[in-house]
Scaffold this motif. Structure first.
Motif, short mmCIF file in Angstrom:
data_model
loop_
_atom_site.label_atom_id
_atom_site.label_comp_id
_atom_site.label_asym_id
_atom_site.label_seq_id
_atom_site.Cartn_x
_atom_site.Cartn_y
_atom_site.Cartn_z
N VAL A 226 0.86 -1.19 0.00
CA VAL A 226 0.00 0.00 0.00
C VAL A 226 0.89 1.23 0.00
O VAL A 226 1.80 1.36 0.83
CB VAL A 226 -0.91 0.02 1.25
N MET A 227 0.63 2.15 -0.95
CA MET A 227 1.42 3.39 -1.02
C MET A 227 0.60 4.56 -0.54
O MET A 227 -0.61 4.63 -0.82
CB MET A 227 1.84 3.68 -2.46
N TYR A 228 1.25 5.45 0.17
CA TYR A 228 0.60 6.71 0.53
C TYR A 228 1.64 7.82 0.48
O TYR A 228 2.70 7.70 1.09
CB TYR A 228 -0.03 6.63 1.94
N SER A 229 1.35 8.85 -0.27
CA SER A 229 2.22 10.03 -0.35
C SER A 229 3.69 9.66 -0.59
O SER A 229 4.58 10.10 0.15
CB SER A 229 2.06 10.86 0.92
N ASN A 280 4.96 17.35 8.20
CA ASN A 280 5.88 16.78 9.19
C ASN A 280 5.30 15.50 9.76
O ASN A 280 4.08 15.35 9.86
CB ASN A 280 6.14 17.77 10.32
N GLY A 281 6.17 14.60 10.18
CA GLY A 281 5.73 13.36 10.82
C GLY A 281 5.12 12.41 9.83
O GLY A 281 5.49 12.39 8.64
N CYS A 282 4.16 11.62 10.29
CA CYS A 282 3.48 10.65 9.42
C CYS A 282 2.64 11.42 8.41
O CYS A 282 1.82 12.26 8.78
CB CYS A 282 2.60 9.73 10.28
N LYS A 283 2.83 11.11 7.12
CA LYS A 283 2.13 11.86 6.05
C LYS A 283 0.61 11.67 6.12
O LYS A 283 -0.15 12.47 5.59
CB LYS A 283 2.63 11.40 4.68
N GLU A 293 -0.14 12.33 19.39
CA GLU A 293 0.73 13.52 19.40
C GLU A 293 2.02 13.29 18.60
O GLU A 293 2.44 14.11 17.79
CB GLU A 293 1.06 13.87 20.84
N ILE A 294 2.61 12.12 18.81
CA ILE A 294 3.90 11.82 18.17
C ILE A 294 3.79 11.80 16.63
O ILE A 294 4.76 12.07 15.92
CB ILE A 294 4.46 10.47 18.70
N CYS A 295 2.59 11.50 16.14
CA CYS A 295 2.40 11.30 14.69
C CYS A 295 2.72 12.55 13.87
O CYS A 295 3.12 12.44 12.71
CB CYS A 295 0.98 10.83 14.39
N SER A 296 2.52 13.73 14.44
CA SER A 296 2.80 14.95 13.68
C SER A 296 4.24 15.42 13.90
O SER A 296 4.67 16.41 13.34
CB SER A 296 1.82 16.05 14.08
N GLN A 297 4.98 14.69 14.74
CA GLN A 297 6.36 15.11 15.05
C GLN A 297 7.41 14.23 14.39
O GLN A 297 8.47 14.70 13.99
CB GLN A 297 6.57 15.09 16.57
N LYS A 298 7.12 12.94 14.29
CA LYS A 298 8.13 12.00 13.78
C LYS A 298 7.54 11.13 12.68
O LYS A 298 6.33 10.85 12.70
CB LYS A 298 8.59 11.07 14.91
N ASP A 299 8.42 10.69 11.79
CA ASP A 299 8.00 9.76 10.73
C ASP A 299 8.09 8.34 11.29
O ASP A 299 9.17 7.97 11.77
CB ASP A 299 8.98 9.94 9.56
N PRO A 300 7.04 7.55 11.24
CA PRO A 300 7.18 6.18 11.77
C PRO A 300 8.07 5.31 10.89
O PRO A 300 8.07 5.47 9.67
CB PRO A 300 5.73 5.65 11.76
N THR A 301 8.83 4.44 11.50
CA THR A 301 9.66 3.51 10.72
C THR A 301 8.92 2.17 10.61
O THR A 301 7.88 1.96 11.25
CB THR A 301 11.03 3.28 11.41
N GLU A 302 9.49 1.29 9.81
CA GLU A 302 8.81 0.02 9.53
C GLU A 302 8.83 -0.93 10.73
O GLU A 302 9.85 -1.05 11.39
CB GLU A 302 9.51 -0.64 8.34
N THR A 303 7.70 -1.55 10.98
CA THR A 303 7.62 -2.57 12.03
C THR A 303 7.24 -3.89 11.37
O THR A 303 6.27 -3.95 10.59
CB THR A 303 6.53 -2.21 13.07
#
Ligand code: SF4
Length: 318
Positions: A226-229, A280-283, A293-303
């Motif tokens: 799945v692709m997003y942005s 910024n953060g998760c697109k 809160e964290i979602c607009s500050q950092k980009d999540p990495t793969e889990t």
């Protein structure tokens, strides 16, 4: 075994407002003999990812990082002459619109013979027999007669079959099918998908299917990304993806299918961001129901959820 492998592909466009990134560290692969579907809304980077494999990009596009391997060869480092031997012959493209993909001034025979001569080196009777065989494989009735037709004399489904025949005539190992059924009605859609599945099963061809049609994906794909942005946000095999999607965007896409709605059809609020927007953060955070809160500050990495299933979301890090 991976026939196509894309690692950390980053690409952007020179626009009036400067350089705009459209793909960011995109990584995925296509295994030999599998049908891998790239899904997502329009404008999320599916087509440009696939066109990067063939290096058929608009003039203002620039790949700024990453690698694209075909059978272990880095396609981004190949000279143009070598790349021409791969395009069409080893990696074929079924474009979005069969109505405009064939040259209206030449017969189907002319167009098929041209690719057979260039990519297979066959001439005369041999080339013609190969063209007839390819049209038979895609179930065009009376191929010897029908190949004399011009594209306007073919229906939409027959035009799409003729394009698939070109890929078959060249014995392409990989087919990139970019929304191959969008312009066709539902019964013809099913016939074209059955045809692609047969080619995959009988000839071991690997297929990268680009689509936003999740019902079609559920029925046909072995694996889904799945692709997003401009990023892959979830990837898994068919069973785990449809039984247990993990990324809120994948869940929202599945929830918006009519088959999954009893009452009012669910939608995803807002629009995918355009490439000029900086988020910024998760697109996905401006549209995500689960946003923290964290979602607009950092980009999540793969889990990693399993050996074959992974997603990029802070919910999975809890
Ligand atoms: Fe939603 Fe946050 Fe997950 Fe992004 S990281 S999908 S905003 S929960």
């Amino acid at each position: 075994m991976n026939i196509i492998e894309i690692n950390n592909l980053t690409l952007g466009f020179n626009c009036a407002c400067g350089f705009c990134e459209a793909l960011h560290n995109v990584s995925f692969n296509l295994k030999k003999g599998e049908l891998h579907a790239l899904v997502g809304e329009s404008g999320c980077g599916k087509t440009i990812s696939a066109m990067s494999i063939l290096r058929l990009l608009p003039k203002n596009a620039k790949i700024t990082g990453g690698e694209i391997y075909y059978n272990g060869q880095d396609l981004l480092k190949l000279p143009e002459r070598e790349m021409n031997k791969i395009r069409g012959a080893k990696i074929a493209l079924i474009p979005q619109d069969p109505m405009t993909s064939l040259n209206p001034l030449y017969t189907i025979e002319n167009q098929l013979l041209e690719v057979i001569k260039i990519h297979q080196g066959l001439q005369g009777r041999e080339a013609r027999d190969k063209a007839i065989e390819a049209l038979e494989q895609v179930q065009i009735p009376c191929p010897e007669l029908r190949m004399k037709s011009y594209p306007h004399e073919f229906s939409g489904g027959m035009k799409q079959r003729a394009i698939i025949a070109m890929a078959l005539a060249c014995n392409a190992e990989v087919i990139i099918a970019d929304e191959p059924t969008t312009a066709l009605d539902v019964t013809i859609q099913a016939q074209i998908m059955n045809l692609l599945k047969n080619i995959k099963e009988k000839q071991g061809t690997s297929i990268l299917l680009i689509t936003h049609d999740l019902a079609l994906v559920k029925e046909n794909a072995d694996r889904i990304s799945v692709m997003y942005s401009g990023d892959i946000v979830e990837s898994g095999n068919n069973t785990e993806f449809f039984a247990c999607p993990k990324h809120p965007y994948s869940i929202a896409l599945l929830n918006s299918l009519p088959a999954n709605n009893k009452g009012r059809l669910e939608t995803i609020s807002g629009q995918p961001p355009n490439i000029q927007q900086k988020i910024n953060g998760c697109k996905f955070h401006p549209r995500c129901k689960e946003c923290m809160e964290i979602c607009s500050q950092k980009d999540p990495t793969e889990t990693a959820i399993s050996r074959t299933h992974s997603a990029k979301c802070f919910l999975l890090k809890k």
